[in-house]
Design a protein around this motif. Sequence first.
Motif, PDB file in Angstrom:
ATOM      1  N   LEU A 151     -17.189 -15.694  -8.233  1.00 51.57           N
ATOM      2  CA  LEU A 151     -17.806 -16.687  -7.370  1.00 51.57           C
ATOM      3  C   LEU A 151     -18.877 -16.057  -6.487  1.00 51.57           C
ATOM      4  O   LEU A 151     -19.907 -16.676  -6.187  1.00 51.57           O
ATOM      5  CB  LEU A 151     -16.743 -17.365  -6.509  1.00 51.57           C
ATOM      6  N   LEU A 152     -18.626 -14.818  -6.063  1.00 55.24           N
ATOM      7  CA  LEU A 152     -19.618 -14.111  -5.243  1.00 55.24           C
ATOM      8  C   LEU A 152     -20.895 -13.859  -6.044  1.00 55.24           C
ATOM      9  O   LEU A 152     -22.005 -13.990  -5.517  1.00 55.24           O
ATOM     10  CB  LEU A 152     -19.024 -12.790  -4.753  1.00 55.24           C
ATOM     11  N   GLN A 153     -20.743 -13.534  -7.307  1.00 56.22           N
ATOM     12  CA  GLN A 153     -21.912 -13.331  -8.156  1.00 56.22           C
ATOM     13  C   GLN A 153     -22.688 -14.636  -8.337  1.00 56.22           C
ATOM     14  O   GLN A 153     -23.920 -14.647  -8.324  1.00 56.22           O
ATOM     15  CB  GLN A 153     -21.476 -12.768  -9.506  1.00 56.22           C
ATOM     16  N   ARG A 154     -21.974 -15.737  -8.487  1.00 51.52           N
ATOM     17  CA  ARG A 154     -22.642 -17.031  -8.590  1.00 51.52           C
ATOM     18  C   ARG A 154     -23.462 -17.312  -7.327  1.00 51.52           C
ATOM     19  O   ARG A 154     -24.572 -17.846  -7.395  1.00 51.52           O
ATOM     20  CB  ARG A 154     -21.625 -18.146  -8.802  1.00 51.52           C
ATOM     21  N   MET A 155     -22.888 -16.968  -6.191  1.00 54.01           N
ATOM     22  CA  MET A 155     -23.586 -17.205  -4.935  1.00 54.01           C
ATOM     23  C   MET A 155     -24.897 -16.419  -4.879  1.00 54.01           C
ATOM     24  O   MET A 155     -25.937 -16.941  -4.450  1.00 54.01           O
ATOM     25  CB  MET A 155     -22.695 -16.801  -3.758  1.00 54.01           C
ATOM     26  N   PHE A 156     -24.866 -15.171  -5.355  1.00 50.49           N
ATOM     27  CA  PHE A 156     -26.081 -14.361  -5.304  1.00 50.49           C
ATOM     28  C   PHE A 156     -27.106 -14.814  -6.351  1.00 50.49           C
ATOM     29  O   PHE A 156     -28.304 -14.640  -6.146  1.00 50.49           O
ATOM     30  CB  PHE A 156     -25.741 -12.880  -5.461  1.00 50.49           C
ATOM     31  N   PHE A 157     -26.657 -15.402  -7.453  1.00 40.99           N
ATOM     32  CA  PHE A 157     -27.613 -16.013  -8.382  1.00 40.99           C
ATOM     33  C   PHE A 157     -28.362 -17.140  -7.682  1.00 40.99           C
ATOM     34  O   PHE A 157     -29.589 -17.260  -7.784  1.00 40.99           O
ATOM     35  CB  PHE A 157     -26.889 -16.553  -9.623  1.00 40.99           C
ATOM     36  N   LEU A 158     -27.612 -17.973  -6.956  1.00 43.28           N
ATOM     37  CA  LEU A 158     -28.236 -19.072  -6.233  1.00 43.28           C
ATOM     38  C   LEU A 158     -29.142 -18.561  -5.124  1.00 43.28           C
ATOM     39  O   LEU A 158     -30.254 -19.069  -4.920  1.00 43.28           O
ATOM     40  CB  LEU A 158     -27.160 -19.991  -5.647  1.00 43.28           C
ATOM     41  N   LEU A 159     -28.692 -17.546  -4.403  1.00 42.07           N
ATOM     42  CA  LEU A 159     -29.509 -16.991  -3.322  1.00 42.07           C
ATOM     43  C   LEU A 159     -30.800 -16.380  -3.859  1.00 42.07           C
ATOM     44  O   LEU A 159     -31.854 -16.490  -3.229  1.00 42.07           O
ATOM     45  CB  LEU A 159     -28.716 -15.928  -2.547  1.00 42.07           C
ATOM     46  N   SER A 160     -30.721 -15.750  -5.020  1.00 42.89           N
ATOM     47  CA  SER A 160     -31.926 -15.177  -5.617  1.00 42.89           C
ATOM     48  C   SER A 160     -32.910 -16.274  -6.010  1.00 42.89           C
ATOM     49  O   SER A 160     -34.125 -16.111  -5.888  1.00 42.89           O
ATOM     50  CB  SER A 160     -31.562 -14.331  -6.846  1.00 42.89           C
ATOM     51  N   ALA A 161     -32.379 -17.410  -6.467  1.00 40.74           N
ATOM     52  CA  ALA A 161     -33.236 -18.536  -6.861  1.00 40.74           C
ATOM     53  C   ALA A 161     -33.838 -19.243  -5.656  1.00 40.74           C
ATOM     54  O   ALA A 161     -34.856 -19.931  -5.789  1.00 40.74           O
ATOM     55  CB  ALA A 161     -32.441 -19.529  -7.703  1.00 40.74           C
TER      56      ALA A 161
END
Length: 214
Positions: A58-68
Amino acid sequence: MSTATATTARISSTSPVRLSNRLGLWFAHAYVVGLCGTLAGAYFFQFGLWEYPCPMCLLQRMFFLLSAVGPAWIIARSRKGEVTTRAWASGWGWAIMAALIGSVVSATQVLMHIVPPDPGYAGALFGLHLYTWALIAFLGAAVAAAAALFLTPRAEPLNATAASPLLRKAATFTLAVITVFAASNLVACFLLEGINWQLSGDPTSYQFFTDLGL
């Protein structure tokens, strides 16, 4: 040189830059949609194959969104034709930072399961677990964002959207896509964790429904 000749020369000299600026903005759209597509793949494993994501997933998903978020901010500003060099550089700098931090999270999870006979967490795609693919995606995203930042003089959109109704429509679509994925990720996290302070390290159900006795 006559006025007409000077005008023609000025238009011909600026046209390539105008085209590259539009391509730079299209690249920002591709970056956002591409990272959201990565999350769509994770959703397939979660909702299609019933593989529950762990806290690090879930943390990785969050950073994908933050990068976008970085290029999405650029796209949002471009709808008004007010993308400055500072805004362009800040957006891509944010994308790089989030991608690099996300890669650290992914690499940490890879190292946690790298020693045999550890089978790794959850399923695999083409022999690699999702956190390994996430590491590859984060590094690729960081390189792509760095390229956009490096090419700032040629790629920053400036007022390109003002002359391109198609880009304006694309902005509405892309911003809607990242909003949907951000909201759906929030809902998925809530269902997994329920009203508890912590999420299980190896979830086997949606805790929200378990707490309700369903």
